[in-house]
Motif scaffolding. Structure first.
Motif, PDB file in Angstrom:
ATOM      1  N   ALA A 167       0.677   7.159 -13.793  1.00  0.00           N
ATOM      2  CA  ALA A 167       2.146   7.759 -13.802  1.00  0.00           C
ATOM      3  C   ALA A 167       2.964   7.079 -12.806  1.00  0.00           C
ATOM      4  O   ALA A 167       4.289   7.134 -12.905  1.00  0.00           O
ATOM      5  N   ALA A 168       2.354   6.797 -11.594  1.00  0.00           N
ATOM      6  CA  ALA A 168       3.115   6.190 -10.619  1.00  0.00           C
ATOM      7  C   ALA A 168       3.762   4.923 -10.845  1.00  0.00           C
ATOM      8  O   ALA A 168       4.995   4.687 -10.553  1.00  0.00           O
ATOM      9  N   ALA A 169       3.121   4.170 -11.296  1.00  0.00           N
ATOM     10  CA  ALA A 169       3.477   2.834 -11.737  1.00  0.00           C
ATOM     11  C   ALA A 169       4.706   2.948 -12.784  1.00  0.00           C
ATOM     12  O   ALA A 169       5.572   2.210 -12.743  1.00  0.00           O
ATOM     13  N   LEU A 170       4.302   4.072 -13.645  1.00  0.00           N
ATOM     14  CA  LEU A 170       5.479   4.084 -14.691  1.00  0.00           C
ATOM     15  C   LEU A 170       7.035   4.600 -14.228  1.00  0.00           C
ATOM     16  O   LEU A 170       7.938   4.454 -14.581  1.00  0.00           O
ATOM     17  N   ALA A 171       6.720   5.299 -12.934  1.00  0.00           N
ATOM     18  CA  ALA A 171       7.840   5.819 -12.319  1.00  0.00           C
ATOM     19  C   ALA A 171       8.435   4.873 -11.439  1.00  0.00           C
ATOM     20  O   ALA A 171       9.104   5.259 -10.646  1.00  0.00           O
ATOM     21  N   GLY A 172       7.757   3.721 -11.256  1.00  0.00           N
ATOM     22  CA  GLY A 172       8.260   2.805 -10.297  1.00  0.00           C
ATOM     23  C   GLY A 172       7.834   2.942  -8.979  1.00  0.00           C
ATOM     24  O   GLY A 172       8.474   2.318  -8.064  1.00  0.00           O
ATOM     25  N   LYS A 173       6.934   3.689  -8.767  1.00  0.00           N
ATOM     26  CA  LYS A 173       6.477   3.889  -7.260  1.00  0.00           C
ATOM     27  C   LYS A 173       5.297   2.951  -6.938  1.00  0.00           C
ATOM     28  O   LYS A 173       4.467   2.887  -7.741  1.00  0.00           O
ATOM     29  N   HIS A 174       5.296   2.480  -5.836  1.00  0.00           N
ATOM     30  CA  HIS A 174       3.976   1.294  -5.526  1.00  0.00           C
ATOM     31  C   HIS A 174       2.825   2.422  -5.124  1.00  0.00           C
ATOM     32  O   HIS A 174       2.964   3.763  -4.833  1.00  0.00           O
ATOM     33  N   VAL A 175       1.687   2.003  -5.129  1.00  0.00           N
ATOM     34  CA  VAL A 175       0.588   2.637  -5.256  1.00  0.00           C
ATOM     35  C   VAL A 175      -0.607   1.976  -4.309  1.00  0.00           C
ATOM     36  O   VAL A 175      -0.819   0.715  -4.150  1.00  0.00           O
ATOM     37  N   TYR A 176      -1.068   2.930  -3.441  1.00  0.00           N
ATOM     38  CA  TYR A 176      -2.351   2.499  -2.847  1.00  0.00           C
ATOM     39  C   TYR A 176      -3.418   3.502  -3.184  1.00  0.00           C
ATOM     40  O   TYR A 176      -3.258   4.975  -2.899  1.00  0.00           O
ATOM     41  N   VAL A 177      -4.383   3.029  -3.748  1.00  0.00           N
ATOM     42  CA  VAL A 177      -5.464   4.051  -4.493  1.00  0.00           C
ATOM     43  C   VAL A 177      -6.635   3.877  -4.035  1.00  0.00           C
ATOM     44  O   VAL A 177      -7.018   2.642  -3.895  1.00  0.00           O
ATOM     45  N   GLN A 203     -10.930  -2.012   2.182  1.00  0.00           N
ATOM     46  CA  GLN A 203     -10.524  -2.512   3.528  1.00  0.00           C
ATOM     47  C   GLN A 203     -11.067  -3.296   4.013  1.00  0.00           C
ATOM     48  O   GLN A 203     -10.823  -4.389   4.941  1.00  0.00           O
ATOM     49  N   HIS A 204     -12.496  -3.491   3.615  1.00  0.00           N
ATOM     50  CA  HIS A 204     -13.305  -4.569   4.080  1.00  0.00           C
ATOM     51  C   HIS A 204     -12.521  -6.098   3.825  1.00  0.00           C
ATOM     52  O   HIS A 204     -12.931  -7.062   4.665  1.00  0.00           O
ATOM     53  N   ARG A 205     -11.558  -6.274   3.037  1.00  0.00           N
ATOM     54  CA  ARG A 205     -11.114  -7.431   2.628  1.00  0.00           C
ATOM     55  C   ARG A 205     -10.438  -7.931   4.070  1.00  0.00           C
ATOM     56  O   ARG A 205     -10.257  -9.213   4.270  1.00  0.00           O
ATOM     57  N   GLN A 206      -9.963  -6.983   5.103  1.00  0.00           N
ATOM     58  CA  GLN A 206      -9.378  -7.212   6.160  1.00  0.00           C
ATOM     59  C   GLN A 206     -10.359  -7.681   7.345  1.00  0.00           C
ATOM     60  O   GLN A 206      -9.813  -7.997   8.432  1.00  0.00           O
ATOM     61  N   HIS A 252      -6.116   0.349   8.690  1.00  0.00           N
ATOM     62  CA  HIS A 252      -4.856   0.037   8.877  1.00  0.00           C
ATOM     63  C   HIS A 252      -4.354  -1.259   8.772  1.00  0.00           C
ATOM     64  O   HIS A 252      -3.109  -1.330   8.142  1.00  0.00           O
ATOM     65  N   LEU A 253      -5.110  -2.288   8.720  1.00  0.00           N
ATOM     66  CA  LEU A 253      -4.689  -3.606   8.240  1.00  0.00           C
ATOM     67  C   LEU A 253      -4.226  -3.803   6.966  1.00  0.00           C
ATOM     68  O   LEU A 253      -3.606  -4.478   6.226  1.00  0.00           O
ATOM     69  N   HIS A 254      -5.323  -2.918   6.021  1.00  0.00           N
ATOM     70  CA  HIS A 254      -5.335  -3.184   4.734  1.00  0.00           C
ATOM     71  C   HIS A 254      -3.896  -2.459   4.332  1.00  0.00           C
ATOM     72  O   HIS A 254      -3.211  -3.102   3.264  1.00  0.00           O
ATOM     73  N   MET A 255      -3.512  -1.487   4.725  1.00  0.00           N
ATOM     74  CA  MET A 255      -2.400  -0.668   4.569  1.00  0.00           C
ATOM     75  C   MET A 255      -1.212  -1.373   4.834  1.00  0.00           C
ATOM     76  O   MET A 255       0.012  -1.462   4.249  1.00  0.00           O
ATOM     77  N   ARG A 256      -1.302  -2.019   6.152  1.00  0.00           N
ATOM     78  CA  ARG A 256      -0.170  -2.943   6.504  1.00  0.00           C
ATOM     79  C   ARG A 256       0.192  -4.050   5.544  1.00  0.00           C
ATOM     80  O   ARG A 256       1.353  -4.212   5.313  1.00  0.00           O
ATOM     81  N   GLU A 257      -0.660  -4.416   5.091  1.00  0.00           N
ATOM     82  CA  GLU A 257      -0.769  -5.671   3.966  1.00  0.00           C
ATOM     83  C   GLU A 257      -0.057  -5.285   2.903  1.00  0.00           C
ATOM     84  O   GLU A 257       0.992  -5.830   2.255  1.00  0.00           O
ATOM     85  N   TRP A 258      -0.273  -4.078   2.199  1.00  0.00           N
ATOM     86  CA  TRP A 258       0.580  -3.340   1.197  1.00  0.00           C
ATOM     87  C   TRP A 258       1.542  -3.178   1.444  1.00  0.00           C
ATOM     88  O   TRP A 258       2.739  -3.341   0.752  1.00  0.00           O
ATOM     89  N   ASP A 285       1.759 -10.938  -4.916  1.00  0.00           N
ATOM     90  CA  ASP A 285       0.566 -11.614  -4.666  1.00  0.00           C
ATOM     91  C   ASP A 285       0.171 -11.481  -3.020  1.00  0.00           C
ATOM     92  O   ASP A 285      -0.886 -11.827  -2.689  1.00  0.00           O
ATOM     93  N   LEU A 286       0.990 -10.823  -2.296  1.00  0.00           N
ATOM     94  CA  LEU A 286       0.503 -10.663  -0.793  1.00  0.00           C
ATOM     95  C   LEU A 286      -0.521  -9.752  -0.634  1.00  0.00           C
ATOM     96  O   LEU A 286      -1.437  -9.799   0.406  1.00  0.00           O
ATOM     97  N   VAL A 287      -0.900  -8.858  -1.611  1.00  0.00           N
ATOM     98  CA  VAL A 287      -2.113  -7.730  -1.423  1.00  0.00           C
ATOM     99  C   VAL A 287      -3.326  -8.520  -1.709  1.00  0.00           C
ATOM    100  O   VAL A 287      -3.508  -9.260  -2.646  1.00  0.00           O
ATOM    101  N   SER A 288      -4.330  -8.103  -1.084  1.00  0.00           N
ATOM    102  CA  SER A 288      -5.742  -8.970  -1.316  1.00  0.00           C
ATOM    103  C   SER A 288      -6.490  -8.175  -2.229  1.00  0.00           C
ATOM    104  O   SER A 288      -7.434  -8.750  -2.698  1.00  0.00           O
TER     105      SER A 288
END
Lengths: 181, 540
Positions: free
Chosen positions: B186-196, B226-229, B472-478, B488-491
């Protein structure tokens, strides 16, 4: 710190000098190895402390600024102590410094019953370990000085009473005047 | 030593010879020491350089993305345990938590939680909305998001109202699993960015729908792995790229927990009641049952809301490996287990093993072509024992132990390191390579000391030797991807999320249906299970 010097037989003198130099060698290399190991810090060791003073050691490990000072003092302390003991210069002060460091290491990691450390020890110990023994050996080095006989102090110590080794092998303290007589 | 003689000058001037010899007795010893120490240092360095040259591993230090511009306006959906953690990673904590952490830091200087939070970079955002179906948590979220001199965040009663608000640019979703996909779609359809949060989805069908919505909308989408960071993982990627391990045929990952909290026996709030909790909204697409506080607070224990060990922990382990190997969705998954340690009415297993097969995957080889191919990923979990079993990537040439630190041990029968092993240059029980990002130096060959003192936590990582919350780093990347409008910046974007979700759901389906589940790479569908069967186990 004593200013007069005791007398020794040749055997006693040899044993004391060997003890002094071996401990000097050990502490010097401990310092040099840390100096050459990039990124080395005592923080890990201190954080793993146990016993009565664990809180103090852990608090030290927790402070970055304090650890910079502690690491510097530890590394250069070990190097200077080692050099002093090997060369025979200010070796009583060096021995005292060594005793202080070794006792601190001991207090940080005392071999208590039921206490395990991150780095397992290479032997089996109960209350007494090699740090404590080396500290006690350094007490002997400190209280039975030899640098005025074998060491650079020989060149600087002419104003104090100096021992001589007699022809029969025992040493006698003699005064400056008598020695030059 | 017949006599000391130093007081009897021999000759007319200068120092007597015997004085000189005895006075300088330490010098030859010091010379010997210098020669020995130098030769040992040269030897150690040569070996280290030889190994590092052979391995050519580069310890990556990623730059921190730029966050300038207008603040991003964030809405938080779900302010439970994870929601609070995510808010703190964004820089917002409840007043009670701040007080508690300051007190803890004052009592124990080694407690770095407050310092890590207080010294986090400002991510240049505002919390403009909160949404939680439990009144107490909604109030807490408002308190956390309130900044002096600004309007407090608005409480939205439903996520639909929040998504309709022009004051929200992006949402952070930290709800039970069964709500992830409906809200994110629903968020994507509303054009809102998502961190899930993970697991990205709860059912197969909604996984495809979410992927489509994200791809069509072009929003910036990040899944909470967040392990990706973690800096050691970035270095581990280079270990794989340089084929240091040779052909990896088996990967072992584990969960070992042995306490109630780890088994999701979370506390039930004393103010929980049908008056303070919007029960219908919590249930969503789950079966309609009367108000049940235990279901609300301990939802991970029941299939309609969660995915058990799969969503909570397998997904982390799977994604940790997928970010290194990019092996994607397995060709088949089989899982088995039971409720053996917490027989408290839960549905999900607490001892659980998952085996994923990748028969066509290879990390490379040091042997003749065609001899090696295929990989098994194994996940083994128990909630009744907390003995630490490391994450191991087992290759023909070496084994990598993966954590916040990194160790690579050569294999005794390695082809690549045969000569080095023969010359005793490397040994199977001594790490060939060790990486500890908390140290600014000291890479390369190491002693057991470094291994023992290694930091094993996964909550934190390091940047330039400073401890940082990896979330924190993972959300910063987002947030950086949002500002620069670069998906493409998100891991851990929608494709990685799709792979994570499908793999975890296949594992759940295997357990529920009692059979091996197969994946068709061409059609991107599970092969040997019908829609009806998935529907019967609530996963269609």
């Amino acid at each position: 710190m004593r200013t007069n010097n005791p007398t020794y037989s040749t055997g006693q003198l040899s044993a004391l000098v060997i003890l002094r130099m071996l401990i000097g060698w050990h502490l010097l290399y401990e310092g040099v190895a840390k100096l050459w190991s990039s990124g080395w810090s005592a923080a890990g060791y201190l954080n793993d402390s146990a016993g009565l003073f664990a809180g103090m050691f852990k608090a030290m490990a927790g402070s970055e600024g304090l650890m910079t000072v502690v690491n510097f003092l530890n590394v250069w302390g070990l190097i200077l102590i080692g050099l002093g003991l090997i060369l025979g210069l200010a070796s009583r002060w060096a021995a005292l410094g060594g005793v202080v460091l070794l006792v601190l290491y001991y207090l940080s990691h005392p071999p208590l019953i039921g206490v395990q450390y991150a780095l397992p020890s290479e032997g089996n110990y109960l209350w007494v370990n090699k740090n404590l023994i080396e500290a006690a050996a350094l007490l002997v080095v400190m209280l039975f000085p030899t640098e005025h006989i074998v060491g650079l102090a020989r060149f600087f110590g002419r104003k104090s009473a100096q021992p001589v080794v007699t022809a029969s092998g025992s040493t006698q303290p003699v005064s400056q005047e008598k020695a030059h007589a | 030593m017949a006599d000391n003689g130093y007081n009897k000058p021999e000759g007319n001037s200068g120092i007597p010879r015997r004085d000189l010899l005895k006075g300088l007795a330490g010098i030859p010893l010091l010379g010997l020491f210098g020669a020995g120490a130098w030769s040992k240092q040269t030897y150690d360095k040569k070996i280290q350089e030889q190994i590092l040259k052979e391995l050519n591993i580069e310890a990556a230090v990623p730059p921190l993305p730029d966050l300038s511009g207008d603040p991003v306006r964030i809405g938080i959906i779900g302010f439970g345990i994870r929601g609070k953690q995510l808010m703190r990673a964004l820089g917002f904590a409840t007043p009670d938590w701040k007080k508690e952490m300051q007190k803890a830091a004052a009592q124990n200087p080694n407690d770095k939680r407050w310092e890590t939070f207080a010294t986090q970079d400002n991510l240049n955002l505002r919390v403009t909305g909160v949404c939680d179906v439990f009144d107490v948590r909604a109030e807490e979220a408002i308190a956390a998001g309130t900044v002096d001199g600004q309007d407090p965040p608005k409480r939205f009663r439903t996520y639909e109202e929040m998504l309709a608000s022009p004051d929200i640019d992006a949402v952070v979703i930290a709800t039970p699993d069964h709500w992830h996909a409906p809200m994110a779609t629903a968020a994507a359809l509303a054009g809102k960015h998502v961190y899930v949060e993970k697991c990205m989805t709860h059912k197969f069908g909604e996984t495809y729908a979410l992927r489509q919505a994200v791809q069509d909308s072009g929003i910036i989408f990040q899944v909470g792995h967040q392990h990706r960071q973690t800096q050691s993982f970035l270095t581990a990627m280079d270990v794989i790229k340089k084929n240091v391990l040779g052909h990896v045929s088996l990967i072992q990952t584990n969960t070992n927990r042995n306490d109630d909290n780890g088994a999701w026996q979370y506390p039930i709030h004393d103010q929980a009641s049908p008056q303070t909790i919007d029960w219908q909204q919590f249930l969503g697409n789950a079966p309609q049952i009367p108000f049940n506080a235990e279901h609300f607070f301990r939802w991970r224990k029941w299939w309609p809301y969660g995915t058990g060990l799969a969503g909570d922990l397998l997904t982390h382990d799977y994604d940790r490996i997928n970010c290194l190997l990019q092996m994607g969705i397995p060709d088949s998954v089989i899982s088995s287990g039971g409720i053996y340690t917490h027989r408290d009415g839960r549905e999900v297993p607490d001892v659980w093993q998952v085996v994923m097969e990748f028969p066509d995957y290879t990390t490379g080889t040091s042997q003749e072509a065609g001899k090696e191919k295929g990989l098994t990923f194994m996940y083994s979990a128990t909630l009744g024992n907390q003995y630490n079993r490391g994450t191991l990537l087992m290759g023909h040439d070496a084994t990598m132990e993966l954590g916040n630190t990194l160790f690579v041990y050569p294999d005794a029968r390695s082809t690549r390191y045969k000569d080095m092993l023969g010359n005793d240059l490397v040994k199977p029980d001594v790490p060939l390579y060790a990486y500890n990002p908390s140290s600014k130096g000291g890479d390369g060959i190491t002693s057991a000391t470094a291994a023992y003192f290694a930091n094993k936590g996964l909550l934190y990582t390091y940047r330039d030797g400073k401890r940082v919350d990896s979330t924190h780093l993972h959300m910063r990347e987002w947030l950086a991807a949002i500002r620069q409008n670069k998906p493409d910046l998100v891991s851990c974007g929608i494709n990685e999320g799709f792979q994570e979700a499908i793999s975890a759901l296949m594992a759940c389906a295997s357990y529920k249906l009692g059979r091996r589940i197969e994946w068709d790479r061409e059609t991107e569908r599970v092969k040997n299970v019908t829609e009806e069967e998935l529907g019967e186990v609530g996963m269609a």
